[in-house]
Design a protein around this motif. Structure first.
Motif: not given
Ligand code: HEM
Ligand code: HEM
Ligand code: SF4
Ligand code: SF4
Ligand code: SF4
Lengths: 219, 452, 418
Positions: C108, C110-111, C115, C148-151, C200
Motif C-alpha cells: 500500500q 499513501n497519496k 509511506s 493512512s494518508n500520513t503513514g 489519523d
C-alpha cells in the motif's frame, strides 16, 4: 323447525357461498399484501412463463416423476379432485335448485352416473383414510385433524347420497346434507383446504425459482 | 398399489444419534426464556408468507418421502422423510410456541444440520412445491442464534468471519501456495503464470479454501488448463478469493452475506468480466443463488461460471483439445447444486463424453439425482457424524454399485469427498475424480493459438 | 491534483516501444504506468527462476528469484515485492529495504508516496512494516491492513492463541485492532473495515460482539447500540463524528455516533462516500430489492442499476459525484444522477477534474480499450490503457495507452474531444 330449514336452505346457502368466495379472495389479498410487505423479493424471480410451466406440468397426469412413482395415489387424487368439483356443479338436484332461484341452468349429469361418481368420491376418501393409517410415512404425519378434514369432505357426499336414495330419514338427511355442504364451503378458506388457492402460488414460486434461476425443471 | 400400501411396524429409531461438545456446551448455556424468545423471534420476525404457506398448506400426504435419500437409506423410516423432519422441528416449535426443551433442540439441530442436505430434491416431489430445505435452514438459523451449531462447521464459519476463507488459511499462505503451484507447473509449461491481481483480466478464477489447504494440486491443474487454453485470467491475492460459504449452511446469514460481498467486491476491484469457479457445488450456490440475495443482488452482479460449464466452453471452442480419450468406464454424479441448482447436467454429459470412451449413466440422474449426502454442510459437521452419514446414504452406494463403472466423476468438492467416503465404506472399488482431473489427464499439452 | 502541474503537458506524444521486450525476455508480465505517464514498466522473466523489472526498456540492476505486486509510486518510481533465497523484501527500482521477511504482501502506498506499507510474516508471526520499519510486536495472524494518508498503519490482529477448532476461545474474542503495531485493548469476535479520521489520530471499525450482535467501535469505545450487522464506518470530514450503515429490524439505516442519523430505511446501505469540501454524504444503497441507487444526504437518486454500483467518488469541490455501475449486463458511469450511454465490458477507475466538470475513464469493449470523456467515447481502440490524468486547467487529458507493441503517452486537447 321449518323456520330453521328455511334458513339453512335459504339465506344460509347464500352466506356459505359468500364466505367461501369472499374468504378465498380475502385470503389471496392478505397473502399478496403480506408478500409485498415482507417478501417482495419474490417478484424478482417470479415469471409467468415458469410459473405456468410448472403448474401445467403438475396438472398433467404422470408427467412429474413423483406421479410416476406413486401412480395409484395420484390417479385417485386426480379423480377425487376433479369429481369434487364436477359432481356438485353438474348435479341435477343442484341445478334444479339454482334454476328455481336464478332461472339459469346447464347440462346435468345423468342421475345414475352422478350416483356412481359420488360413490367414487367417497371411496377415494376412504382410500385416503386407509392410506393415512397404513403407510408409515403418512401415518407419521397424521393427526386427528387430517381425518377430520377427510370427514368434512366426505359428509356432503355421503349425506347427499343417502338423501338421494331416500334410505331413511329423508328429510333429516337433506338437512344434514345441506348443513355439511355449507360447513365444508365455509371451511375451505380457513383450513388447509385453502391449498386450493395457495397451491398455485407455491407452485408458481418453486416453478420460477427452478425455471428462472436454476434453469432446471421442478417436476 | 403394492408398494404404496405396505404395512410396516411403527418405526423405531435405533441408530445412535451423535452430538458434539459445541452442541452440548451450547445446550447447557440455554435458558427456557432464551429458547422461547429466539425461536419466536426467528419464526415471527424473519419469516413471511412463504413460511406460512409451507406450514399451513402441507397436506401431510407424505409424497415428499420418496425423494429423500435419508428416508430411502434408513429403511423408509418416516422420521427421515422431509415432512417428518419438519414435524419434528418446525411444527413442534410452532405448536409449543417456542417453549421446547433442550432435548428437543438436541434432536432438532441433529436433524437440521446432519440429516438434511438442503438439496431440494423433495421440492420436486411435493405436489405443492413446499421447500423443506428452506424450513430446515430456518431451524439451522434458530440453532445458530442459540449457539448450538455443531463444532466443526461452526469453526469454518468462524474462519470465514475472520479471514473470509473457510479454513483459516492465512493471507500469506494463500499467495505462497499459488506461487508454489505456479513454479511447479512451469516444469510442464515453461512460461506458465498464475497472474495475481491482474486488473482487467477477462476471468477471475476462484476456488474454495480446501484447495490451497489440502489439494494444491488442483490449483496446479487449473493453472495448466487456463494456460493451455490461452485464457486472460487472474486470481486475487486478497481475501475474497474463497467462494465457499459455510455460513449459508448454519443460518448465519449475516456472515454469509459478508462473504458474498467480499467475493464480488474482489471481482469488481480487479475489473474482470466474469468469474470462473472450481468444481464446487455449494460455492456455486452461495455465489449464484444465496449469498448474493442477502446483500440485495437479485442475481449475481458478475457472470459466475462453474468449472464444468467453463470446461464445456473450452472443449467446444477448441481451446482445449483431447489427445486421447480416457479408457476406463466412467459414471457421473450430478452435483445437486449445479444440476438441480443450475441445470448444467446435460453439459456435464457432453464434457464427459468428449473426454471419455465409455460413459455409463447412473439412475436417477440430472435434476433427479440423489445428493452425495455430504452437501449442505453435512460433511462439514465433521468426524462425530461420519458414521451416520455413511448409513444415511446407502441409496447412493446402491446407485453407484449398479453402474459397475470403474471411475466416478464428481464435479463438486463436497460430492467428491462425500462419495470417496461412501466408496470406501461400502467397498465399491471406484476411483473418484473431478472433471478437471480427467481434462488434465487427457488434454493435449499445448498452448492454444487463435486460428489453429 | 496539484501534483499534476509538474507533468509535461506540452509534448503531444512520447513513445516507448515495448514490442521488443517480448524478444529480450522469456516473458513480460502486465504493464504498469507511472502517474505522470513517463514510464511504463513490467515484471520480466530473464531465465528460469530469474526476474527483474523493466522500466522503459531499462532493467533494474538487481535480479530476483521471484517478483510480484509491481506498483507505480507517485514519484514515478516503481516498487515490487521481490524474493531472493526464500526471503522477501520490497524493492524500489532495484533498491531493497534492509529488512527481509519470510513473506510480504498487500503493498500500500499513501497519496503522496511518502509511506509504503506491507503486511509481513517472519517466523510465522505477523505484522506490518512501513517504510522499512516493521512493527515492534508481531502476532499470530493479521487481516484487514490499512495505511493512512500520513503513514499510520493499522490492522486486525489475533492477540490470543487459538487451538484448532476451538470455538470457545473464539467466542471470547481473540482479535484486536492494532495501530502502528500496538493493539487497542478491547477484544472482539470479529473486526472489519478500519477507518482513520482526517488527522489519523482516531480509528473506527466494525465489530462483532457475540454470535448475533454487531456494533461500531471508535478507538476503544464501542457504541452503546447493538445491531444485526454493520458495514464500514467513516469519519465525517474534519470531525470526530463517525457515520456507519447498520442493520436494524431487518432494514439498513445510517447511524451517526451511535444515534440514528438518516431518517429513511433502506434494503441495503452498502458504503459511504463523503465530500471533504461540501460535507455531503453519499451512500451506495438499495431502495428496492435488486435495484441499486445512490442516496445523497438521505435523498435517493433518480437512477437505478440492476446489478452493481461498485465505486463512487466526489470531485474535489464536491460538486460532482461519479459512480461506476453495471446495469443490464454492461458497465457504465453515472455522473450526478445521469447515466452515461456506455455499454462496456469493463470500466476502470474514473478520473474526475477538481471542479467536477470533466470525467474521464478507461473502458474495455470486446477486448479493446477506449478512453471515454464526458460521455463521449474516443473511437481509437487500444490493447491496453492506464488511468488517464486531467490537466489542472481542464484543457488537456493525458492518455496512457499501448497499441501494437508501442506505449504512447499522448496529450489530448479537450477542444478536439468535445
Ligand atoms: C350448500 C348447499 C347445498 C344444497 C342446498 C344441496 C342440495 C342438494 C339436494 C337437494 C340434493 C338432492 C337430494 C335428493 O336427490 O333428494 C343434493 C344431492 C347431493 N349433493 Fe348437494 N347440496 C349442497 C351442497 C353440496 C356440496 C358442497 C356437495 C359436495 C361437495 C354436494 C354434493 C351432493 C351430492 C354428492 C349429492 C347426491 C348425488 C347422488 O348421489 O346422486 N352438495 N344436494
Ligand atoms: C383446484 C384446487 C385444488 C388443487 C390444485 C388441489 C391440490 C391438491 C394437492 C396437490 C394435494 C396433495 C396430494 C394429492 O395430490 O392428493 C391435495 C390434497 C387434498 N386435497 Fe386438494 N386441491 C384443490 C382443491 C381441494 C378442495 C376444494 C378440497 C376440499 C374441499 C381438497 C381436498 C383435499 C384433500 C382432502 C386432500 C388430502 C388427501 C389426503 O388425505 O392425502 N382439495 N390437493
Ligand atoms: S432437502 Fe434433500 S435431504 Fe433435505 S429433506 Fe429434502 S430431499 Fe431430504
Ligand atoms: S409432499 Fe408436500 S404436502 Fe405432502 S407431506 Fe410432503 S411437504 Fe407436505
Ligand atoms: S455436495 Fe454435491 S451432491 Fe451434495 S449437496 Fe453439494 S452439490 Fe449436492
Amino acid at each position: 323447525m321449518n323456520a330453521f330449514i328455511d334458513f339453512i336452505m335459504g339465506p344460509m346457502v347464500w352466506v356459505a357461498f359468500l364466505i367461501f368466495i369472499l374468504g378465498l379472495i380475502f385470503k389471496m389479498v392478505l397473502i399478496i399484501k403480506d408478500i409485498n410487505a415482507r417478501e417482495s423479493y419474490v417478484y424478482s424471480y417470479l415469471t409467468w412463463k415458469h410459473s405456468l410451466r410448472s403448474i401445467f406440468a403438475w396438472m398433467t397426469p404422470f408427467l412429474p416423476q413423483s406421479t410416476k412413482q406413486s401412480p395409484v395415489f395420484y390417479s385417485i387424487s386426480y379423480i377425487f379432485h376433479l369429481l369434487l368439483f364436477i359432481v356438485p356443479i353438474f348435479l341435477m338436484s343442484h341445478i334444479v335448485l339454482i334454476n328455481e332461484a336464478f332461472q339459469v341452468s346447464w347440462v346435468a349429469l345423468d342421475d345414475g352416473l352422478a350416483d356412481i361418481l359420488t360413490v367414487i368420491v367417497i371411496l377415494a376418501l376412504v382410500f385416503f383414510a386407509i392410506r393415512r393409517h397404513m403407510v408409515p410415512e403418512v401415518k407419521y404425519l397424521t393427526s386427528y385433524k387430517d381425518y377430520l378434514l377427510l370427514i368434512i369432505v366426505a359428509l356432503p357426499f355421503i349425506t347427499g347420497f343417502l338423501a338421494y336414495h331416500q334410505f331413511f330419514f329423508y328429510k333429516a338427511m337433506v338437512i344434514a346434507h345441506v348443513i355439511s355442504g355449507e360447513i365444508m364451503l365455509i371451511l375451505i378458506p380457513f383450513s388447509r383446504f385453502s391449498h386450493m388457492i395457495v397451491a398455485p402460488l407455491t407452485r408458481a414460486y418453486m416453478g420460477s425459482e427452478f425455471g428462472n434461476v436454476r434453469h432446471a425443471k421442478d417436476w | 398399489m403394492a408398494n404404496e400400501i405396505e404395512t410396516k411396524d411403527e418405526p423405531t429409531i435405533v441408530k445412535e444419534k451423535n452430538t458434539d461438545k459445541a452442541v452440548e456446551a451450547g445446550l447447557a448455556r440455554l435458558t427456557p426464556q432464551r429458547i422461547k424468545s429466539t425461536i419466536n423471534q426467528v419464526l415471527q420476525k424473519e419469516t413471511g408468507p412463504r413460511f406460512k404457506a409451507y406450514v399451513e398448506t402441507c397436506m401431510h400426504c407424505g409424497l415428499c418421502a420418496e425423494a429423500c435419500l435419508y428416508f430411502l437409506s434408513n429403511d423408509r423410516d418416516p422420521a427421515y422423510s422431509p415432512a417428518g423432519k419438519v414435524k419434528q422441528t418446525i411444527w413442534e416449535m410452532l405448536e409449543k410456541k417456542g417453549e421446547v426443551s433442550t432435548d428437543f433442540l438436541r434432536r432438532a439441530v441433529h436433524i437440521a444440520q446432519t440429516e438434511c442436505n438442503v438439496c431440494k430434491r423433495c421440492s420436486m416431489y411435493c405436489p405443492f412445491g413446499i421447500d423443506v430445505a428452506y424450513l430446515m435452514l430456518m431451524v439451522r438459523r434458530i440453532c445458530h442464534k442459540l449457539e448450538i451449531t455443531p463444532l466443526y462447521i461452526q469453526d469454518t464459519v468462524n474462519s470465514h468471519s475472520a479471514t473470509m476463507n473457510q479454513m483459516w488459511v492465512k493471507e500469506d499462505e494463500w499467495i505462497d501456495t499459488l506461487q508454489w503451484q505456479e513454479e511447479d507447473a512451469r516444469e510442464e509449461f515453461e512460461n506458465l503464470r498464475i497472474p495475481l491481481d491482474k486488473m482487467g483480466a477477462d476471468v477471475m478464477y476462484s476456488v474454495i479454501a480446501p484447495e490451497p489447504k489440502f489439494q494444491a494440486g488442483l490449483l496446479y491443474q487449473a493453472a495448466t488448463i487456463m494456460h493451455a487454453a490461452g485464457v486472460n485470467w487472474t486470481m486475487p491475492s486478497s481475501p475474497g478469493w474463497d467462494n465457499s460459504n459455510m455460513a449459508m449452511f448454519t443460518g448465519d446469514n449475516e456472515i454469509s452475506g459478508r462473504i458474498a460481498r467480499a467475493f464480488y467486491e474482489t471481482a469488481a476491484r480487479l475489473k474482470v468480466k466474469r468469474i470462473v469457479m472450481g468444481e464446487c457445488g455449494h460455492a456455486f450456490r452461495s455465489t449464484y443463488d444465496v449469498g448474493n440475495r442477502w446483500i440485495g443482488w437479485a442475481m449475481p452482479p458478475f457472470e459466475v461460471v462453474h468449472a464444468l460449464e467453463f470446461y464445456h466452453e473450452l472443449l467446444t471452442s477448441g481451446r482445449i483439445t483431447i489427445a486421447e480419450k480416457f479408457k476406463k468406464t466412467v459414471t457421473l454424479h450430478d452435483p445437486c447444486n449445479v444440476s438441480r441448482g443450475r441445470g448444467l447436467h446435460d453439459m456435464a454429459r457432453e464434457v464427459t463424453n468428449m473426454m471419455c470412451e465409455s460413459f455409463i449413466e447412473m439412475t436417477p440422474n440430472r435434476e433427479h439425482n440423489f445428493c452425495c449426502g455430504a452437501g449442505g454442510g453435512v460433511i462439514n459437521c465433521g468426524p462425530p457424524y461420519k458414521g451416520e452419514r455413511m448409513i444415511n446414504n446407502k441409496v447412493k452406494a446402491e446407485q453407484l454399485k449398479a453402474t459397475g463403472a470403474e471411475v466416478l466423476i464428481a464435479p463438486c468438492h463436497n460430492c467428491h469427498s462425500g462419495l470417496e467416503d461412501i466408496v470406501h465404506h461400502y467397498d465399491l472399488n471406484m476411483e473418484v475424480k473431478f472433471l478437471g482431473d480427467l481434462i488434465y489427464e487427457t488434454m493435449e499439452k499445448k498452448i492454444y493459438k487463435p486460428g489453429d | 491534483m496539484e501534483e499534476n502541474k509538474s507533468f509535461d503537458w506540452s509534448t503531444d506524444l512520447k513513445e516507448v516501444s515495448v514490442r521488443e521486450w517480448e524478444d529480450r525476455f522469456v516473458w513480460v508480465e502486465e504493464p504498469y504506468v507511472s502517474p505522470d505517464g513517463e514510464t511504463i514498466a513490467s515484471i520480466v522473466n530473464i531465465e528460469e527462476g530469474v526476474f527483474t523489472v523493466c522500466e522503459n526498456g531499462e532493467t533494474w540492476d538487481k535480479e530476483y528469484d521471484k517478483a510480484w505486486n509491481l506498483r507505480p509510486l507517485p514519484d514515478g518510481k516503481f516498487a515490487a515485492c521481490v524474493s531472493s533465497d526464500e526471503e522477501w523484501t520490497l524493492s524500489i527500482s532495484g533498491n531493497e529495504w534492509e529488512n527481509w521477511f519470510d513473506f510480504i504482501w498487500n503493498l500500500q502506498v499513501n497519496k503522496d508516496g511518502s509511506s509504503i506499507g506491507l503486511a509481513v510474516q517472519k517466523d510465522m508471526e505477523y505484522g506490518m512494516a512501513v517504510n522499512d520499519k516493521p512493527w515492534d510486536k508481531m502476532y499470530d495472524n493479521i487481516n484487514e491492513m490499512v495505511l493512512s494518508n500520513t503513514g499510520i498503519s493499522a490492522a486486525v490482529v489475533q492477540v490470543l492463541p487459538m487451538a484448532q477448532a476451538d470455538i470457545e476461545i473464539f467466542k471470547q474474542g481473540i482479535f484486536s485492532c492494532a495501530v502502528n503495531g500496538k493493539p487497542i485493548e478491547k477484544k472482539f469476535l470479529n473486526i472489519w473495515d478500519i477507518s482513520f479520521d482526517s488527522t489519523d489520530k482516531n480509528v473506527a471499525y466494525g465489530v462483532r460482539l457475540d454470535r448475533v450482535n454487531y456494533s461500531i467501535a471508535v478507538n476503544d469505545a464501542v457504541w452503546d447500540k447493538k445491531f444485526q450487522s454493520v458495514w464500514k464506518p467513516v469519519f465525517l470530514s474534519g470531525e470526530n463524528s463517525v457515520v456507519a450503515p447498520v442493520k436494524e429490524g431487518g432494514k439498513w439505516v445510517l447511524y451517526k455516533d451511535g444515534q440514528p442519523f438518516w431518517k429513511n430505511q433502506y434494503n441495503q446501505i452498502w458504503k459511504i462516500a463523503i465530500s471533504q469540501k461540501s460535507g455531503n454524504i453519499a451512500a451506495i444503497a438499495s431502495d428496492k430489492f435488486g435495484k441499486w441507487t445512490i442516496a445523497e444526504n438521505d435523498m435517493v437518486w433518480n437512477m437505478t442499476a440492476d446489478q452493481m454500483i461498485s465505486e463512487f467518488v466526489y470531485s474535489k469541490d464536491g460538486s460532482t459525484l461519479v459512480a461506476v455501475l453495471k446495469d443490464k449486463g454492461f458497465w457504465t458511469l453515472a455522473v450526478n444522477q445521469k447515466k452515461w450511454n456506455l455499454a462496456a465490458d469493463k470500466v476502470f477507475n474514473p478520473c474526475v477534474s477538481s471542479d467536477g466538470k470533466i470525467v474521464s475513464v478507461v473502458i474495455e469493449k470486446q477486448g479493446q480499450y477506449f478512453l471515454a470523456v464526458n460521455n463521449i467515447v474516443i473511437p481509437n481502440g487500444y490493447d491496453f490503457m492506464a488511468t488517464p490524468v486531467i490537466s489542472p486547467d481542464n484543457t488537456k487529458i493525458l492518455q496512457k495507452a499501448v497499441k501494437d507493441g508501442v506505449y504512447q503517452r499522448l496529450i489530448l486537447s479537450m477542444d478536439k474531444i468535445l
